[in-house]
Scaffold this motif. Sequence first.
Motif, PDB file in Angstrom:
ATOM      1  N   TYR A 117      29.914  43.669   7.021  1.00  9.08           N
ATOM      2  CA  TYR A 117      28.563  43.131   6.876  1.00  9.08           C
ATOM      3  C   TYR A 117      27.907  43.668   8.282  1.00  9.08           C
ATOM      4  O   TYR A 117      28.332  43.195   9.409  1.00  9.08           O
ATOM      5  CB  TYR A 117      28.425  41.564   7.169  1.00  9.08           C
ATOM      6  CG  TYR A 117      29.002  40.794   5.824  1.00  9.08           C
ATOM      7  CD1 TYR A 117      27.926  40.433   4.662  1.00  9.08           C
ATOM      8  CD2 TYR A 117      30.361  40.604   5.779  1.00  9.08           C
ATOM      9  CE1 TYR A 117      28.779  39.776   3.530  1.00  9.08           C
ATOM     10  CE2 TYR A 117      30.792  39.871   4.638  1.00  9.08           C
ATOM     11  CZ  TYR A 117      30.004  39.651   3.556  1.00  9.08           C
ATOM     12  OH  TYR A 117      30.428  38.818   2.531  1.00  9.08           O
ATOM     13  N   VAL A 118      26.737  44.437   8.034  1.00  6.37           N
ATOM     14  CA  VAL A 118      26.348  45.389   9.112  1.00  6.37           C
ATOM     15  C   VAL A 118      24.864  44.905   9.500  1.00  6.37           C
ATOM     16  O   VAL A 118      23.909  44.780   8.659  1.00  6.37           O
ATOM     17  CB  VAL A 118      26.229  46.779   8.443  1.00  6.37           C
ATOM     18  CG1 VAL A 118      25.626  47.689   9.790  1.00  6.37           C
ATOM     19  CG2 VAL A 118      27.349  47.285   8.098  1.00  6.37           C
ATOM     20  N   ALA A 119      24.930  44.767  10.918  1.00  6.44           N
ATOM     21  CA  ALA A 119      23.510  44.216  11.421  1.00  6.44           C
ATOM     22  C   ALA A 119      23.271  45.161  12.767  1.00  6.44           C
ATOM     23  O   ALA A 119      24.343  45.856  13.228  1.00  6.44           O
ATOM     24  CB  ALA A 119      23.596  42.680  11.824  1.00  6.44           C
ATOM     25  N   GLY A 120      22.106  45.235  13.325  1.00  5.38           N
ATOM     26  CA  GLY A 120      21.874  45.654  14.506  1.00  5.38           C
ATOM     27  C   GLY A 120      20.491  46.574  14.553  1.00  5.38           C
ATOM     28  O   GLY A 120      19.632  46.234  13.926  1.00  5.38           O
ATOM     29  N   LEU A 121      20.688  47.418  15.520  1.00  6.48           N
ATOM     30  CA  LEU A 121      19.331  48.235  16.000  1.00  6.48           C
ATOM     31  C   LEU A 121      19.355  49.787  15.882  1.00  6.48           C
ATOM     32  O   LEU A 121      20.683  50.272  15.890  1.00  6.48           O
ATOM     33  CB  LEU A 121      18.955  47.813  17.562  1.00  6.48           C
ATOM     34  CG  LEU A 121      18.963  46.282  17.937  1.00  6.48           C
ATOM     35  CD1 LEU A 121      18.822  46.348  19.248  1.00  6.48           C
ATOM     36  CD2 LEU A 121      17.704  45.773  17.092  1.00  6.48           C
ATOM     37  N   GLY A 122      18.359  50.412  15.443  1.00  2.64           N
ATOM     38  CA  GLY A 122      18.284  51.698  15.592  1.00  2.64           C
ATOM     39  C   GLY A 122      18.845  52.450  14.200  1.00  2.64           C
ATOM     40  O   GLY A 122      19.418  51.892  13.293  1.00  2.64           O
ATOM     41  N   PRO A 123      18.836  53.779  14.481  1.00 10.05           N
ATOM     42  CA  PRO A 123      19.460  54.707  13.398  1.00 10.05           C
ATOM     43  C   PRO A 123      21.142  54.527  13.218  1.00 10.05           C
ATOM     44  O   PRO A 123      21.535  54.758  12.203  1.00 10.05           O
ATOM     45  CB  PRO A 123      19.342  56.176  13.658  1.00 10.05           C
ATOM     46  CG  PRO A 123      18.992  55.980  15.475  1.00 10.05           C
ATOM     47  CD  PRO A 123      18.201  54.613  15.583  1.00 10.05           C
ATOM     48  N   GLY A 124      21.987  53.937  14.095  1.00 11.19           N
ATOM     49  CA  GLY A 124      23.128  53.533  14.003  1.00 11.19           C
ATOM     50  C   GLY A 124      23.178  52.751  12.717  1.00 11.19           C
ATOM     51  O   GLY A 124      24.523  52.922  12.209  1.00 11.19           O
ATOM     52  N   VAL A 125      22.445  51.794  12.643  1.00 12.12           N
ATOM     53  CA  VAL A 125      22.575  50.885  11.295  1.00 12.12           C
ATOM     54  C   VAL A 125      22.768  51.620  10.224  1.00 12.12           C
ATOM     55  O   VAL A 125      23.671  51.433   9.245  1.00 12.12           O
ATOM     56  CB  VAL A 125      21.529  49.684  11.395  1.00 12.12           C
ATOM     57  CG1 VAL A 125      21.724  49.108  10.119  1.00 12.12           C
ATOM     58  CG2 VAL A 125      21.535  48.988  12.742  1.00 12.12           C
ATOM     59  N   GLN A 126      21.632  52.408   9.759  1.00 15.32           N
ATOM     60  CA  GLN A 126      21.786  53.187   8.490  1.00 15.32           C
ATOM     61  C   GLN A 126      22.835  54.065   8.432  1.00 15.32           C
ATOM     62  O   GLN A 126      23.627  54.235   7.445  1.00 15.32           O
ATOM     63  CB  GLN A 126      20.442  53.919   8.253  1.00 15.32           C
ATOM     64  CG  GLN A 126      20.394  54.943   7.086  1.00 15.32           C
ATOM     65  CD  GLN A 126      19.147  55.412   6.838  1.00 15.32           C
ATOM     66  OE1 GLN A 126      18.309  55.741   7.772  1.00 15.32           O
ATOM     67  NE2 GLN A 126      19.054  56.381   5.832  1.00 15.32           N
ATOM     68  N   ALA A 127      23.195  54.838   9.518  1.00 14.16           N
ATOM     69  CA  ALA A 127      24.485  55.773   9.651  1.00 14.16           C
ATOM     70  C   ALA A 127      25.928  54.980   9.347  1.00 14.16           C
ATOM     71  O   ALA A 127      26.528  55.434   8.614  1.00 14.16           O
ATOM     72  CB  ALA A 127      24.612  56.570  10.895  1.00 14.16           C
ATOM     73  N   THR A 128      25.742  53.849   9.777  1.00 13.91           N
ATOM     74  CA  THR A 128      27.202  53.045   9.797  1.00 13.91           C
ATOM     75  C   THR A 128      27.222  52.466   8.382  1.00 13.91           C
ATOM     76  O   THR A 128      28.289  52.764   7.566  1.00 13.91           O
ATOM     77  CB  THR A 128      27.022  51.849  10.574  1.00 13.91           C
ATOM     78  OG1 THR A 128      27.016  52.412  11.876  1.00 13.91           O
ATOM     79  CG2 THR A 128      28.127  50.949  10.521  1.00 13.91           C
ATOM     80  N   VAL A 129      26.067  52.027   7.763  1.00 12.82           N
ATOM     81  CA  VAL A 129      26.174  51.458   6.223  1.00 12.82           C
ATOM     82  C   VAL A 129      26.427  52.845   5.154  1.00 12.82           C
ATOM     83  O   VAL A 129      27.327  52.518   4.576  1.00 12.82           O
ATOM     84  CB  VAL A 129      24.723  51.008   5.803  1.00 12.82           C
ATOM     85  CG1 VAL A 129      24.459  50.772   4.296  1.00 12.82           C
ATOM     86  CG2 VAL A 129      24.428  49.557   6.581  1.00 12.82           C
ATOM     87  N   LEU A 130      25.911  53.765   5.646  1.00 13.52           N
ATOM     88  CA  LEU A 130      26.195  55.118   4.612  1.00 13.52           C
ATOM     89  C   LEU A 130      27.731  55.388   4.775  1.00 13.52           C
ATOM     90  O   LEU A 130      28.441  55.937   3.841  1.00 13.52           O
ATOM     91  CB  LEU A 130      25.261  56.263   4.922  1.00 13.52           C
ATOM     92  CG  LEU A 130      23.662  56.027   4.415  1.00 13.52           C
ATOM     93  CD1 LEU A 130      22.648  57.234   4.828  1.00 13.52           C
ATOM     94  CD2 LEU A 130      23.683  55.832   3.314  1.00 13.52           C
TER      95      LEU A 130
END
Length: 247
Positions: free
Chosen positions: A170-183
């Motif tokens: 389950y991914v939460a957080g701030l900034g572009p790192g969220v999308q990069a982590t999900v992908l």
Amino acid sequence: MSPREEKPGLESARARLRDLTARLLAGRGRQTLPDPTSQAAADRALLVVDVQNDFVTGALPVPGAARIVPVLNRYLQLFADGDLPIYLARDWHPPDSRHRTGSGGPSPVHCVRGTLGAAFPAELHVPVGSIVISKGTVPDEQGYSAFSGQHPGPVSLRQSLESRRVRTVYVAGLGPGVQATVLDGCQLGFDTVLLIDAVRGIDGTSARLRRAIDGMCRAGARIEELGDVEREIATANEAATDASSLP
């Protein structure tokens, strides 16, 4: 008029639009879910990305970042109460990091290791035993995705999750790192969930936000909110209790 001179009401309206867009897309994301109650609660982990002082109120603030901290605290408490793994990924840049402004990159100096800007906010209630993942630790490394980071050992995030038999992240957080982590999570085969009520700054405008969320859904991510996760964990725990009581 510069962005910092815009009226507070305009930013509030944009925030409401982002939230509305996210909720509308969340309904679409939940329609294609696998059954999350078919797995044990112990197979789940929470991953909080880049919730650091510089991204909340410091050198590179994400609009609306402070508003999600209370929600993040509820997620942290939920996973801590369930004795489930909690990871906090952080930017941990060296002083000579080359992706900053003035060094060929777009970002101002931020999250330099060991500084107050790189620390987690005091308002974020980090449970004892949480695992910290450091990323962007070398000068040429952007380090957006939490999967590019490590914790002492060194052990990569992927190795750590697999050693704990985690299937759902389950991914939460701030900034572009969220999308990069999900992908990255989707690409690596994890059941990856974007916690839509505990993220900010996935991308700038509402149109870009929609495209970002669409891209994550197409990659295989699910979209959920706190109530969804609470029900999943409770149902999985009840199923485990029932199974253990069988003769």
